[in-house]
Motif scaffolding. Structure first.
Motif, PDB file in Angstrom:
ATOM      1  N   ASP A 148     -52.256 -21.173  -2.474  1.00 20.80           N
ATOM      2  CA  ASP A 148     -52.328 -22.046  -3.640  1.00 20.80           C
ATOM      3  C   ASP A 148     -53.800 -22.371  -3.915  1.00 20.80           C
ATOM      4  O   ASP A 148     -54.700 -21.997  -3.160  1.00 20.80           O
ATOM      5  CB  ASP A 148     -51.486 -23.310  -3.432  1.00 20.80           C
ATOM      6  N   TRP A 149     -54.059 -23.093  -5.018  1.00 17.23           N
ATOM      7  CA  TRP A 149     -55.447 -23.350  -5.415  1.00 17.23           C
ATOM      8  C   TRP A 149     -56.199 -24.274  -4.459  1.00 17.23           C
ATOM      9  O   TRP A 149     -57.399 -24.083  -4.241  1.00 17.23           O
ATOM     10  CB  TRP A 149     -55.491 -23.890  -6.839  1.00 17.23           C
ATOM     11  N   PRO A 150     -55.561 -25.304  -3.857  1.00 15.40           N
ATOM     12  CA  PRO A 150     -56.297 -26.073  -2.845  1.00 15.40           C
ATOM     13  C   PRO A 150     -56.800 -25.208  -1.694  1.00 15.40           C
ATOM     14  O   PRO A 150     -57.925 -25.397  -1.209  1.00 15.40           O
ATOM     15  CB  PRO A 150     -55.266 -27.105  -2.372  1.00 15.40           C
ATOM     16  N   ALA A 151     -55.977 -24.248  -1.270  1.00 14.50           N
ATOM     17  CA  ALA A 151     -56.401 -23.340  -0.197  1.00 14.50           C
ATOM     18  C   ALA A 151     -57.561 -22.468  -0.649  1.00 14.50           C
ATOM     19  O   ALA A 151     -58.456 -22.127   0.141  1.00 14.50           O
ATOM     20  CB  ALA A 151     -55.224 -22.478   0.255  1.00 14.50           C
ATOM     21  N   PHE A 152     -57.556 -22.095  -1.931  1.00 16.56           N
ATOM     22  CA  PHE A 152     -58.668 -21.313  -2.491  1.00 16.56           C
ATOM     23  C   PHE A 152     -59.984 -22.063  -2.316  1.00 16.56           C
ATOM     24  O   PHE A 152     -60.984 -21.495  -1.856  1.00 16.56           O
ATOM     25  CB  PHE A 152     -58.395 -21.039  -3.975  1.00 16.56           C
ATOM     26  N   PHE A 153     -59.999 -23.345  -2.668  1.00 18.89           N
ATOM     27  CA  PHE A 153     -61.242 -24.120  -2.592  1.00 18.89           C
ATOM     28  C   PHE A 153     -61.623 -24.442  -1.143  1.00 18.89           C
ATOM     29  O   PHE A 153     -62.804 -24.526  -0.808  1.00 18.89           O
ATOM     30  CB  PHE A 153     -61.097 -25.396  -3.415  1.00 18.89           C
ATOM     31  N   ILE A 154     -60.628 -24.608  -0.270  1.00 15.13           N
ATOM     32  CA  ILE A 154     -60.927 -24.785   1.156  1.00 15.13           C
ATOM     33  C   ILE A 154     -61.625 -23.537   1.706  1.00 15.13           C
ATOM     34  O   ILE A 154     -62.621 -23.629   2.432  1.00 15.13           O
ATOM     35  CB  ILE A 154     -59.631 -25.065   1.950  1.00 15.13           C
TER      36      ILE A 154
END
Length: 442
Positions: A148-154
């Protein structure tokens, strides 16, 4: 008078030898494959008026040795090659220089001046541009795995910080493998925050994706290329370096996972995004590696388009047609390889400059890490756990090995065909004319 002429001839021959060694050193340290080193060096030798039968070279990963002769003198020198870093711009510049020198019959002083200019040239992209692009590339990897997108930024944050730390350690000349292990540790510790604080619904994806900038993609492809082209010793040396690098990455990852008390770090790495998002993130991943590898500015867009085409081809064949990973990856790499042969004279760069960065996102780094981590875990596993762990480790290792072989063949086959049938006719003619002139002069 005769002795003076001999001395002048010997000095000229020594100057040619030093320039040849400097050219070869730049190629080796920029991680050119051995076939490219051999072809470029022989082209430069012909330009310098050295017949092929009087030019002898031994290529090693850390040493280059050359013997040349003018009929009256014979000189042999070797040069150590250290600090290997992928630099596609150097490969492109030297290839261009060697052809221009041959076609326009440069004075030796002009060749020396231009070679020194290449040696002193700064990298095309600033440090912070490289860090940002690599962070985006690893985040794109994570998105390709279905995060998901939070994982992308992490993943973006973890890989960017880890790359910064790696650069600092490299600048301080800390041991290469200690630097790699430490960088992997930092990346996993930071990316593991998603699983500890429930930031993401796909918390384990960043653990795998954040370390993928450490993957030795160019050495992996080069070692197989060298073995295929008959440079077995260099190929074996590169393969040992690849294994040591993967071992260092796996050690750093495993130590970080133990520190975070993460025992179950398995993840289903299957993309769930639409095709246009997959194409976009694949292009970003290829762009990140193109910047990391310092490709010329004019080639970045080609690498991005190639990365999107390769990943989309692989995914369509895997998920829509039911093909296995190695064969699907081979097809994607083959497409990029033939496209690079078509574009090589339009972009005015060697084929590998625009074929390797696009296929790097297809290299199965996750499978490699799983195999290496499985080997580490075998020593501490209990009796009932060892058999299934062994089979899982072997399965990951075999799939990774076959996939890498297929990717390398997909890139190599078009190059072999291109050199044999589609090379620039003018270049071939100029090379033949130079050889005929040398032979008639002897």
């Amino acid at each position: 008078m005769i002795n003076q002429l001999k001395d002048e001839g010997e000095r000229l021959l020594e100057k040619k030898l030093d320039l040849l060694l400097q050219t070869g050193q730049l190629l080796i340290q920029s991680l050119a494959d051995s076939n490219r080193i051999d072809r470029n060096m022989r082209r430069v030798a012909v330009y310098m008026g050295i017949p092929p039968d009087r030019f002898h070279m031994h290529i090693n990963y850390t040493t280059l040795m050359i013997n040349i002769s003018d009929g009256d003198h014979s000189l042999t020198k070797f040069r150590k090659c250290s600090d290997h870093t992928v630099n596609m711009d150097v490969l492109s510049e030297i290839s261009h220089l060697s052809w221009k020198a041959l076609e326009e019959n440069y004075p030796l002083e002009k060749y020396e001046e231009k070679l020194h200019k290449i040696t002193r040239k700064k990298r095309n992209y600033s440090r912070w541009v490289v860090i940002s692009c690599v962070g985006l590339a690893c985040g794109s990897f994570c998105k390709l795995f279905g995060c998901d997108w939070p994982a992308f930024f992490i993943t973006f944050l973890a890989s960017s910080v880890a790359l910064f730390c790696r650069q600092e350690m490299h600048r301080r000349k800390i041991n290469l493998y200690l630097t790699i292990a430490t960088s992997a540790f930092i990346a996993v510790v930071l990316s593991g925050a998603g699983s500890l604080f429930n930031i993401s619904n796909t918390p384990h994806h960043p653990i795998f994706a954040s370390v993928l900038f450490l993957i030795p993609g160019v050495p992996i492809i080069n070692c197989l290329d060298d073995m295929i082209d008959g440079f077995s010793i260099v190929g074996v040396t590169r393969s040992v370096i690849v294994l040591l690098t993967l071992g260092a990455i796996s050690f750093g990852m495993l130590f970080a996972l133990k520190a975070l008390h993460i025992k179950d770090y398995s993840a289903v790495l299957t993309p769930h995004s639409s095709w246009w998002i997959i194409g976009l993130v694949a292009a970003l991943a290829a762009t990140g590696f193109a910047v990391l590898f310092n490709v010329p500015y004019r080639s970045v867009a080609i690498c991005a388009a190639g990365g999107a085409a390769a990943i989309l081809t692989r995914n369509v064949l895997m998920y829509e047609c039911g093909w296995n990973l190695p064969l699907s990856s081979f097809s994607g790499a083959l497409l990029v390889g033939f496209a690079s042969i078509y574009l090589v004279h339009k972009a005015h760069v060697p084929a590998h400059v625009i074929s390797i960065p696009p296929v790097i996102p297809m290299i199965p780094g996750v499978l490699m890490y799983k195999a290496m981590i499985g080997i580490f875990r075998l020593s501490s596993a209990g009796g009932t756990e060892q058999i299934p762990l062994l089979f899982n480790t072997l399965e990951s290792a075999i799939n990774a090995g076959l996939t890498v072989l297929c990717i390398s063949l997909g890139v190599a086959i078009p190059n072999v065909i291109g050199r044999r049938y589609f090379s620039n006719v003018h270049h071939k003619k100029r090379m033949q004319e130079a050889l005929m002139r040398l032979n008639s002069g002897n």
